[in-house]
Design a protein around this motif. Structure first.
Motif, PDB file in Angstrom:
ATOM      1  N   GLN A 149       0.744  -1.161   0.028  1.00 32.05           N
ATOM      2  CA  GLN A 149      -0.049  -0.023  -0.118  1.00 32.05           C
ATOM      3  C   GLN A 149       0.866   1.158  -0.046  1.00 32.05           C
ATOM      4  O   GLN A 149       0.830   2.381  -0.675  1.00 32.05           O
ATOM      5  N   ALA A 150       2.052   1.148   0.853  1.00 34.43           N
ATOM      6  CA  ALA A 150       2.802   2.556   0.746  1.00 34.43           C
ATOM      7  C   ALA A 150       3.509   2.694  -0.545  1.00 34.43           C
ATOM      8  O   ALA A 150       3.578   3.924  -0.822  1.00 34.43           O
ATOM      9  N   VAL A 151       3.817   1.551  -1.342  1.00 31.76           N
ATOM     10  CA  VAL A 151       4.417   1.663  -2.485  1.00 31.76           C
ATOM     11  C   VAL A 151       3.487   2.185  -3.582  1.00 31.76           C
ATOM     12  O   VAL A 151       3.709   3.136  -4.299  1.00 31.76           O
ATOM     13  N   TYR A 152       2.117   1.801  -3.443  1.00 33.61           N
ATOM     14  CA  TYR A 152       1.143   2.145  -4.352  1.00 33.61           C
ATOM     15  C   TYR A 152       1.007   3.625  -3.984  1.00 33.61           C
ATOM     16  O   TYR A 152       0.819   4.266  -4.877  1.00 33.61           O
ATOM     17  N   ASP A 153       0.973   4.255  -2.900  1.00 34.26           N
ATOM     18  CA  ASP A 153       0.762   5.438  -2.591  1.00 34.26           C
ATOM     19  C   ASP A 153       1.710   6.405  -3.065  1.00 34.26           C
ATOM     20  O   ASP A 153       1.572   7.481  -3.923  1.00 34.26           O
TER      21      ASP A 153
ATOM     22  N   SER B 153       3.714   5.923  -5.570  1.00 36.86           N
ATOM     23  CA  SER B 153       3.618   5.889  -6.927  1.00 36.86           C
ATOM     24  C   SER B 153       2.491   6.731  -7.465  1.00 36.86           C
ATOM     25  O   SER B 153       2.776   7.572  -8.650  1.00 36.86           O
ATOM     26  N   ARG B 154       1.467   6.894  -6.606  1.00 34.47           N
ATOM     27  CA  ARG B 154       0.114   7.812  -7.048  1.00 34.47           C
ATOM     28  C   ARG B 154       1.030   9.397  -6.909  1.00 34.47           C
ATOM     29  O   ARG B 154       0.278  10.276  -7.534  1.00 34.47           O
ATOM     30  N   GLU B 155       1.444   9.582  -5.954  1.00 33.55           N
ATOM     31  CA  GLU B 155       1.883  10.899  -5.753  1.00 33.55           C
ATOM     32  C   GLU B 155       2.994  11.550  -6.704  1.00 33.55           C
ATOM     33  O   GLU B 155       3.107  12.457  -6.742  1.00 33.55           O
ATOM     34  N   THR B 156       3.793  10.484  -6.996  1.00 33.56           N
ATOM     35  CA  THR B 156       5.095  10.853  -7.864  1.00 33.56           C
ATOM     36  C   THR B 156       4.541  10.958  -9.249  1.00 33.56           C
ATOM     37  O   THR B 156       3.993   9.803  -9.779  1.00 33.56           O
ATOM     38  N   PRO B 157       4.595  12.109 -10.060  1.00 35.44           N
ATOM     39  CA  PRO B 157       3.844  12.240 -11.311  1.00 35.44           C
ATOM     40  C   PRO B 157       4.983  11.511 -12.340  1.00 35.44           C
ATOM     41  O   PRO B 157       6.101  11.292 -12.070  1.00 35.44           O
ATOM     42  N   ARG B 158       4.363  10.777 -13.111  1.00 36.75           N
ATOM     43  CA  ARG B 158       5.311  10.110 -14.403  1.00 36.75           C
ATOM     44  C   ARG B 158       5.674  11.238 -15.292  1.00 36.75           C
ATOM     45  O   ARG B 158       4.922  12.437 -15.615  1.00 36.75           O
ATOM     46  N   GLU B 159       6.688  10.832 -16.191  1.00 40.40           N
ATOM     47  CA  GLU B 159       7.091  11.877 -17.077  1.00 40.40           C
ATOM     48  C   GLU B 159       6.134  12.096 -18.258  1.00 40.40           C
ATOM     49  O   GLU B 159       5.928  13.099 -18.663  1.00 40.40           O
TER      50      GLU B 159
END
Length: 354
Positions: A87-91, A93-99
């Motif tokens: 869950q922490a890894v998913y959160d 990844s959601r907060e960090t925008p992709r290029e």
């Protein structure tokens, strides 16, 4: 004697006994050995606390550690930890925008410079000869600003007359006059300055002897001609603080002047700091009184009568006729000058040398 607070159970020693080899992402092998209490695995502080416990408390301590060990080595705990990590890894990844999710930066054009949302305006369109120049746009913007202030002066400023209040003299119980300086919203170091003025004779509850003592205390800030005291303060950052300081200073001077233990009778008044300026008065003889006005009118009437008599006799000089006579005399023909031959030969050279 009460027992000291026991530290919470620490499972660091138990986890260090587990194997850290292998892939951490997959499920780990959970040891099946039964729990056995080992006194040597306790840290020195825990040993000290354990030694102070009673036999019943020692048994409860071992039971708590056994329950914690079974809880930490159970399959449910391992699954719960893996779920929390996922869950922490998913959160994150959601907060960090992709290029690919970052929109490209739009370079603002010349017409969007200075605007609040210049990034949303985009680049300027291609010029096709159907617009005015940038200098003309600046002139147009200045014209709009002038028209805006003209509308304010025509429609909004007359409404300020409703807020005007007639001037009322301050009452006798408020002899202090404070003067402030404003720069219409601009920051200026002199904006915090406050000037205080008051007359010593306007201060209440002061006898003549106390007023003279107050003048001696004030010193060079007293004007003996106008009986005016002028003080200023700009030590603090705000006008309210400077005004409060001046008010407290006047209160201190009043309290000292009313103190009858020492009236400063042996101290003379010293006004050497005041340089009186000469005051010039208009001479009485030069003032236009009713008698002087009648005399000037009579002189003017006599002058007009004399000129009228000279005109009737023919002795009045007319400037226009005199100018015409002079112009006629200057237009008379003047005889032509005799022709003189230029010298020749050596005489010409001598004349050139001269």
């Amino acid at each position: 004697m009460g027992l000291p607070d026991r530290r919470p159970f620490q499972s660091a020693s138990t986890h260090r006994a587990l194997s850290d080899e292998g892939d951490r992402s997959g499920p780990r092998d959970i040891p099946n050995e039964p729990y056995s209490f080992n006194y040597d695995q306790l840290v020195p502080e825990e040993r000290h606390h354990y030694d102070l416990l009673s036999p019943e408390e020692k048994k409860k301590f071992q039971d708590d550690e056994r329950a914690a060990y079974e809880r930490l080595t159970s399959a449910d705990m391992e699954s719960e930890i893996q779920g929390m990590v996922s869950q922490a890894v998913y959160d994150i990844s959601r907060e960090t925008p992709r290029e690919k999710d970052i929109p490209p930066r739009i370079t603002p054009g010349l017409m969007a410079m200075g605007e609040i949302d210049e990034q949303d305006s985009g680049e300027d369109e291609d010029f096709e000869g159907d617009d005015i120049t940038s200098i003309a746009h600046g002139e147009l913007e200045q014209h709009r600003e002038i028209r805006e202030y003209a509308r304010i002066a025509a429609w909004e400023m007359p409404m300020l007359s409703k807020l005007a209040k007639p001037f009322v003299l301050p009452p006798q119980d408020k002899p202090l006059r404070f003067r402030y300086t404003t720069y219409m919203g601009e920051t200026h170091p002199a904006a915090k300055k406050v000037v205080l003025e008051f007359c010593t004779r306007d201060l209440p509850n002061l006898t003549e002897a106390q007023r003279i003592k107050l003048v001696k205390l004030i010193g060079v800030r007293y004007n003996p001609e106008t009986d005016l005291v002028k003080m200023s303060c700009e030590m603090f950052e705000t006008q309210a603080q400077n005004k409060r300081y001046l008010g407290d200073l006047v209160d201190s001077l009043m309290a000292e002047a009313q103190d009858s233990r020492d009236m400063f009778d042996d101290v003379p008044l010293d006004f050497r700091h005041h340089k009186s300026k000469p005051k010039f008065e208009f001479p009485e003889k030069w003032k236009l009184t009713e008698e002087r006005r009648a005399q000037l009118e009579e002189n003017q009437r006599q002058r007009e009568l004399r000129e009228k008599e000279r005109e009737e006799v023919g002795r009045l000089v007319e400037g226009a006729k005199v100018i015409e006579q002079v112009m006629e005399a200057t237009t008379m023909k003047v005889p032509a000058a005799a022709k003189v031959e230029a010298p020749k030969g050596k005489n010409r050279q001598r004349l050139a040398a001269r």
